[in-house]
Design an enzyme around this catalytic site. Structure first.
Site, PDB file in Angstrom:
ATOM      1  N   ASP A 160       0.846  -1.205   0.000  1.00 45.22           N
ATOM      2  CA  ASP A 160       0.000   0.000   0.000  1.00 45.22           C
ATOM      3  C   ASP A 160       0.881   1.254   0.000  1.00 45.22           C
ATOM      4  O   ASP A 160       0.597   2.232  -0.683  1.00 45.22           O
ATOM      5  CB  ASP A 160      -0.901  -0.014   1.234  1.00 45.22           C
ATOM      6  CG  ASP A 160      -1.593  -1.351   1.407  1.00 45.22           C
ATOM      7  OD1 ASP A 160      -2.462  -1.678   0.588  1.00 45.22           O
ATOM      8  OD2 ASP A 160      -1.236  -2.098   2.346  1.00 45.22           O
ATOM      9  N   HIS A 188      -4.520  -3.455   6.379  1.00 48.89           N
ATOM     10  CA  HIS A 188      -4.320  -3.699   4.947  1.00 48.89           C
ATOM     11  C   HIS A 188      -5.677  -4.114   4.377  1.00 48.89           C
ATOM     12  O   HIS A 188      -5.966  -5.289   4.163  1.00 48.89           O
ATOM     13  CB  HIS A 188      -3.276  -4.802   4.723  1.00 48.89           C
ATOM     14  CG  HIS A 188      -3.170  -5.206   3.281  1.00 48.89           C
ATOM     15  ND1 HIS A 188      -2.790  -4.353   2.280  1.00 48.89           N
ATOM     16  CD2 HIS A 188      -3.428  -6.390   2.662  1.00 48.89           C
ATOM     17  CE1 HIS A 188      -2.817  -4.980   1.117  1.00 48.89           C
ATOM     18  NE2 HIS A 188      -3.202  -6.217   1.330  1.00 48.89           N
TER      19      HIS A 188
HETATM   20  N1  LIG Z   1      -0.465  -8.094   2.247  1.00 43.63           N
HETATM   21  C1  LIG Z   1      -0.446  -7.887   0.944  1.00 43.63           C
HETATM   22  O1  LIG Z   1      -0.111  -6.789   0.490  1.00 43.63           O
HETATM   23  C2  LIG Z   1      -0.835  -8.971  -0.031  1.00 43.63           C
HETATM   24  C3  LIG Z   1      -0.690  -8.748  -1.403  1.00 43.63           C
HETATM   25  C4  LIG Z   1      -1.063  -9.763  -2.293  1.00 43.63           C
HETATM   26  C5  LIG Z   1      -1.566 -10.968  -1.820  1.00 43.63           C
HETATM   27  N2  LIG Z   1      -1.689 -11.147  -0.492  1.00 43.63           N
HETATM   28  C6  LIG Z   1      -2.183 -12.416   0.058  1.00 43.63           C
HETATM   29  O2  LIG Z   1      -1.132 -13.379   0.028  1.00 43.63           O
HETATM   30  C7  LIG Z   1      -1.709 -14.677   0.052  1.00 43.63           C
HETATM   31  C8  LIG Z   1      -1.065 -15.559  -1.018  1.00 43.63           C
HETATM   32  O3  LIG Z   1      -1.377 -15.061  -2.287  1.00 43.63           O
HETATM   33  P1  LIG Z   1      -0.992 -15.871  -3.636  1.00 43.63           P
HETATM   34  O4  LIG Z   1      -1.457 -15.039  -4.776  1.00 43.63           O
HETATM   35  O5  LIG Z   1       0.416 -16.314  -3.571  1.00 43.63           O
HETATM   36  O6  LIG Z   1      -1.980 -17.113  -3.469  1.00 43.63           O
HETATM   37  P2  LIG Z   1      -1.896 -18.554  -4.157  1.00 43.63           P
HETATM   38  O7  LIG Z   1      -3.215 -19.203  -3.976  1.00 43.63           O
HETATM   39  O8  LIG Z   1      -1.313 -18.454  -5.520  1.00 43.63           O
HETATM   40  O9  LIG Z   1      -0.822 -19.287  -3.241  1.00 43.63           O
HETATM   41  C9  LIG Z   1      -1.053 -19.577  -1.911  1.00 43.63           C
HETATM   42  C10 LIG Z   1      -0.250 -20.814  -1.597  1.00 43.63           C
HETATM   43  O10 LIG Z   1      -0.368 -21.048  -0.201  1.00 43.63           O
HETATM   44  C11 LIG Z   1      -0.403 -22.451  -0.031  1.00 43.63           C
HETATM   45  N3  LIG Z   1      -0.935 -22.780   1.295  1.00 43.63           N
HETATM   46  C12 LIG Z   1      -2.217 -22.849   1.699  1.00 43.63           C
HETATM   47  N4  LIG Z   1      -2.286 -23.231   2.989  1.00 43.63           N
HETATM   48  C13 LIG Z   1      -1.009 -23.380   3.414  1.00 43.63           C
HETATM   49  C14 LIG Z   1      -0.433 -23.775   4.642  1.00 43.63           C
HETATM   50  N5  LIG Z   1      -1.182 -24.099   5.702  1.00 43.63           N
HETATM   51  N6  LIG Z   1       0.904 -23.819   4.724  1.00 43.63           N
HETATM   52  C15 LIG Z   1       1.680 -23.527   3.676  1.00 43.63           C
HETATM   53  N7  LIG Z   1       1.187 -23.156   2.471  1.00 43.63           N
HETATM   54  C16 LIG Z   1      -0.139 -23.085   2.355  1.00 43.63           C
HETATM   55  C17 LIG Z   1      -1.263 -22.962  -1.178  1.00 43.63           C
HETATM   56  O11 LIG Z   1      -1.048 -24.339  -1.434  1.00 43.63           O
HETATM   57  C18 LIG Z   1      -0.770 -22.074  -2.318  1.00 43.63           C
HETATM   58  O12 LIG Z   1       0.283 -22.667  -3.041  1.00 43.63           O
HETATM   59  C19 LIG Z   1      -3.216 -14.478  -0.128  1.00 43.63           C
HETATM   60  O13 LIG Z   1      -3.836 -14.526   1.129  1.00 43.63           O
HETATM   61  C20 LIG Z   1      -3.306 -13.087  -0.711  1.00 43.63           C
HETATM   62  O14 LIG Z   1      -4.542 -12.473  -0.460  1.00 43.63           O
HETATM   63  C21 LIG Z   1      -1.342 -10.189   0.400  1.00 43.63           C
HETATM   64  O1  LIG Z   2      -6.311  -7.238  -2.526  1.00 44.78           O
HETATM   65  C1  LIG Z   2      -6.040  -8.414  -2.322  1.00 44.78           C
HETATM   66  O2  LIG Z   2      -6.876  -9.245  -1.950  1.00 44.78           O
HETATM   67  C2  LIG Z   2      -4.618  -8.873  -2.554  1.00 44.78           C
HETATM   68  C3  LIG Z   2      -3.652  -7.983  -1.870  1.00 44.78           C
HETATM   69  O3  LIG Z   2      -3.946  -7.836  -0.517  1.00 44.78           O
HETATM   70  C4  LIG Z   2      -3.478  -6.646  -2.529  1.00 44.78           C
HETATM   71  O4  LIG Z   2      -3.556  -5.627  -1.854  1.00 44.78           O
HETATM   72  O5  LIG Z   2      -3.235  -6.625  -3.755  1.00 44.78           O
END
Ligand SMILES: NC(=O)c1ccc[n+]([C@@H]2O[C@H](COP(=O)([O-])OP(=O)(O)OC[C@H]3O[C@@H](n4cnc5c(N)ncnc54)[C@H](O)[C@@H]3O)[C@@H](O)[C@H]2O)c1
Ligand SMILES: O=C(O)C[C@H](O)C(=O)O
Length: 329
Positions: A160, A188
């Site tokens: 962000d 967030h």
């Molecule tokens: N804070 C931020 O700014 C931000 C930004 C983008 C995404 N995210 C979040 O990050 C997370 C991951 O996103 P992504 O696009 O990589 O998702 P994704 O679905 O591509 O990958 C998630 C992975 O986590 C694995 N997983 C699930 N449970 C698990 C566990 N108990 N232990 C280990 N691994 C496990 C899954 O098998 C999968 O491979 C999501 O929750 C998404 O919303 C946060």
């Molecule tokens: O918005 C989402 O769910 C993914 C991530 O947290 C983001 O900010 O891009």
């Protein structure tokens, strides 16, 4: 090159963010070219085969800084002795969902991982949570790891923060590198408060330079706060490369210090600063040094900012109460 590798755990390593994050970690983006890194990668059992493929690709890059890779589905094995744990693994939201909708689906992951870290992580461990809802997941992990100092947990609001810098640079025609002291307050989520009233552009106050309260309220703040949803809408899946990049930025600044004359946004345990209820994982402006953070004190908060900061705190209180209800903390 020093000889002892820094052990870095990444959860959800076979996911979208992992696919970008691992290669940057392995190539030295976090610790520089002189520090070897050992990657400890956690996945759920059905994703281990895909993760093996990713490890083959890591091997094929022949990164001089990559000392080794271990993969597995047992958190206690993978977190053993780790100095940094990047908790990414969790389900992402789809179109039309808010990040808070993921609380019950993802919350349980962070109880188990908090407990495992508590048992086996290195004494100096730092834990960064990227998986959503990141602030409350960090609260869950922290609460389940009573022997790890609470200041070692943080949730990612750096994406962000970076989004706010980028929007401000585009609006004012300035270079990203000229923009300092942007702040993300709170969660967030869509209630976050991106604040440019203390930010600077080439040393001048950013809000005064913009001189357009309507743009700040009706354009800048919602664009930054809803950027994740806009990306999901456009890409069909949530941000990944930018999230990986922000995860690295946040961890690098935490371990190596924020640059002189600037600060970062990090969601950390509130100590009551700025009247944010103590104990919430709330994003503040922080400076960091030698792996420790300090909340920037003494910023003047006007009525507009106060109401935004209170609204995002109220949402975090609701999330905290919901996970209490679920027995996760
Ligand atoms: N804070 C931020 O700014 C931000 C930004 C983008 C995404 N995210 C979040 O990050 C997370 C991951 O996103 P992504 O696009 O990589 O998702 P994704 O679905 O591509 O990958 C998630 C992975 O986590 C694995 N997983 C699930 N449970 C698990 C566990 N108990 N232990 C280990 N691994 C496990 C899954 O098998 C999968 O491979 C999501 O929750 C998404 O919303 C946060
Ligand atoms: O918005 C989402 O769910 C993914 C991530 O947290 C983001 O900010 O891009």
């Amino acid at each position: 090159m020093s000889t002892t590798p820094v052990k870095v755990a990444v959860t959800g390593a076979a996911g979208q963010i992992g696919y970008s994050l691992l290669f940057r970690l392995a190539s030295g983006s976090l610790l520089g070219p002189d520090t070897p890194i050992q990657l400890q990668l956690l996945e759920i059992t059905p994703a281990l085969k895909a993760l093996e493929g990713v490890v083959m690709e890591l091997d094929d890059c022949a990164f001089p800084t990559l000392a080794g890779v271990e993969i597995g589905d047992d958190a206690e094995k993978i977190f053993d002795g780790v100095n940094l744990a990047l908790l990414v693994g969790a389900r992402p939201r789809g179109p039309g969902m808010e990040r808070g909708d993921l609380l019950s689906a993802n919350g349980a992951i962070f109880t188990a991982q908090g407990k495992a870290l508590n048992k086996v992580a290195a004494d100096d461990v730092r834990i960064g949570v990227t998986g959503n809802p990141a602030n409350t997941n960090a609260l869950i992990a922290m609460t389940n790891a009573p022997d790890i100092p609470q200041e070692r947990f943080s949730a990612l609001t750096r994406l962000d923060h970076n989004r706010a810098i980028s929007q401000l640079a585009a609006k004012t025609g300035s270079a990203v590198s000229d923009i300092k002291k942007v702040t993300i307050w709170g969660n967030h989520s869509a209630t976050q408060y991106p604040d440019i009233f203390h930010a600077e552009i080439a040393g001048k106050n950013a809000a005064e330079t913009v001189n357009d309260q309507s743009w700040i309220e009706n354009d800048f703040i919602p664009t930054v706060a809803k950027r994740g949803a806009a990306i999901i809408e456009a890409r069909g899946s949530s941000s990944a490369a930018s999230a990986a990049s922000a995860t690295i930025d946040a961890a690098r600044d935490w371990l190596q210090g924020t640059p002189e004359g600037d600060w970062a946004s990090m969601a950390v345990r509130s100590d009551g600063s700025y009247d944010v209820p103590e104990g919430l994982i709330y994003s503040f402006p922080v400076t960091t040094k030698n792996g420790d953070w300090e909340i920037v004190q003494g910023l003047e908060i006007d009525e507009f900012s106060r109401s935004k900061m209170d609204a995002t705190a109220a949402e975090l209180i609701e999330e905290r109460d919901a996970v209490k209800e679920l027995g996760l903390i």
